[in-house]
Design a protein around this motif. Structure first.
Motif, short mmCIF file in Angstrom:
data_model
loop_
_atom_site.label_atom_id
_atom_site.label_comp_id
_atom_site.label_asym_id
_atom_site.label_seq_id
_atom_site.Cartn_x
_atom_site.Cartn_y
_atom_site.Cartn_z
N VAL A 159 -63.08 57.90 19.08
CA VAL A 159 -64.16 57.94 19.05
C VAL A 159 -64.28 59.42 19.33
N ASN A 160 -62.82 60.06 19.55
CA ASN A 160 -62.98 61.39 19.96
C ASN A 160 -63.26 62.74 18.16
N ALA A 201 -70.09 54.26 15.22
CA ALA A 201 -70.64 55.40 15.27
C ALA A 201 -71.69 55.95 14.39
N THR A 202 -71.67 57.28 14.87
CA THR A 202 -72.92 58.05 14.13
C THR A 202 -72.20 59.27 13.16
N ASN A 247 -64.52 60.91 16.05
CA ASN A 247 -66.32 61.15 15.93
C ASN A 247 -67.36 61.51 15.84
N ASN A 248 -66.96 62.11 17.84
CA ASN A 248 -67.69 62.70 18.61
C ASN A 248 -67.86 64.21 18.40
N SER A 249 -66.08 64.83 17.49
CA SER A 249 -65.69 66.06 17.26
C SER A 249 -67.04 66.61 15.50
N GLU A 297 -69.46 64.77 15.51
CA GLU A 297 -70.82 64.51 15.28
C GLU A 297 -72.11 65.88 15.00
N ASP A 317 -78.40 61.33 10.41
CA ASP A 317 -78.52 60.32 10.91
C ASP A 317 -77.90 58.80 10.86
#
Length: 341
Positions: free
Chosen positions: A29-30, A101-102, A32-34, A36, A82
């Protein structure tokens, strides 16, 4: 006592397993967020964090109807912009973890700011809520929208008096149009219909249902092989000219750092698709093979002059007169001819 020891070891194993699973998911998760905002480009390889790779037997990416274990950003699976996906992780202890995830895919090169010069302007009927706009020689074909006033018109550039008019029923909201040989195709907004007319008489020849994949009808153009349509999203739909309800392929549009949605009026010229973005004073130059935005024309000044007190009077008309571009908008009193530098 032996049985209790076995149960105790099982509980410890379960706790360790749950803890490892949480670490895998949290790290993913971290990660993927970093990534995006930065996004990826076609050909890039996803370098997943060590917490994932050390504990995974296999990792795949699910796209709903298809799945890939190759962590490369491949256009066979990914679109520009996206991509909503699910990571499927098979851990070394035999469990399967899923994480949504995106993944954003951007153009590798920044969009070029395309310079131009306004060389001439022509009168335009300010009562016309322009949705589709194209020119052949000096003859303009225009599709105008709004319920109760929708129409298809034909006039000579420089004149505001139509030589031919096909008015729509009051419940029809007309949208983009395109000429294919001796026919004109016209989209409708939410009526889910595509009309086909004889170009010379405006006699309606046929009518089709809009493609199911399209949410609404917005812009339309023709690339010499297929119709190309927009529905207000990031997508360009390539449609069969013999049956516009059939989608041949779909591409999505993005620039170097931005996903472009609300794609509206279209024009195909010299191997590229030109599209305006609804409520934005820009026209994008798009590579039809990939959906990458390679250039952008900024029409802020003339848009501000024509919007005045009504925010719906937006830029919404693109055509090519030789090598020069013609631009206009909804209820604009002018058509501008610009020389692209």
């Amino acid at each position: 006592m032996k049985r209790n020891l076995t149960i105790g070891l099982g509980a410890v194993f379960l706790l360790v397993s749950c803890s490892n699973n949480e670490k895998i998911i949290d790290s993913l998760v971290n990660f993927n967020n970093s990534k995006e905002a930065e996004g990826y480009h076609f050909g890039d390889k996803l370098a997943l964090p060590k917490e994932v790779t050390d504990n995974a037997e296999a990792v795949a990416i699910s796209f709903g109807d298809k799945e890939s274990s190759d962590l490369t950003i491949d256009p066979k699976f990914f679109t520009m912009g996206d991509n909503e996906v699910t990571f499927v992780i098979k851990t070394k202890n035999g469990e399967t973890l899923n994480q949504d995830a995106t993944i954003n895919v951007f153009a590798r090169k920044p969009e070029q700011n395309i310079a131009y010069e306004i060389i001439k302007d022509y009168p335009h009927d300010p009562d016309n809520f322009v949705e589709g706009f194209l020119i052949e020689g000096n003859t303009v074909y225009e599709s105008d929208g709004l319920e109760g006033t929708s129409q298809l018109i034909k006039y000579t550039l420089g004149s505001t008096v139509p030589s031919l008019v096909a008015r729509q029923p009051a419940n029809i909201f007309s949208e983009g149009c395109a000429v294919v040989g001796d026919k004109i195709y016209q989209l409708t907004y939410q009526n889910r219909k595509v009309f086909v007319y004889d170009k010379n008489t405006f006699k309606k020849l046929s009518e089709f249902r809009m493609a199911k994949a399209m949410k609404e009808g917005w812009g339309l153009t023709y690339d010499g092989e297929n119709l190309i349509a927009t529905d207000g999203s990031k997508n360009l739909f390539f449609l069969d000219i013999n049956d516009p309800s059939k989608v041949i392929k779909t591409i999505s549009v993005a620039g170097n750092t931005e996903v472009y949605d609300k794609l509206n009026e279209l024009e195909y010229y010299d191997g590229f698709i030109y599209a305006n973005v609804w409520h934005q004073p820009f026209i994008l130059k798009i590579n039809p093979a990939t959906g990458e935005v390679v250039g952008k024309l900024d029409f802020t000044k003339i848009t501000e002059e024509n919007v005045q007190e009504n925010s719906e009077h937006v830029l919404n008309g693109i055509a090519f007169k030789g090598n020069n571009m013609l631009v206009t908008g909804k209820n604009w009193a002018k058509i501008y001819e610009v020389s692209i530098k």
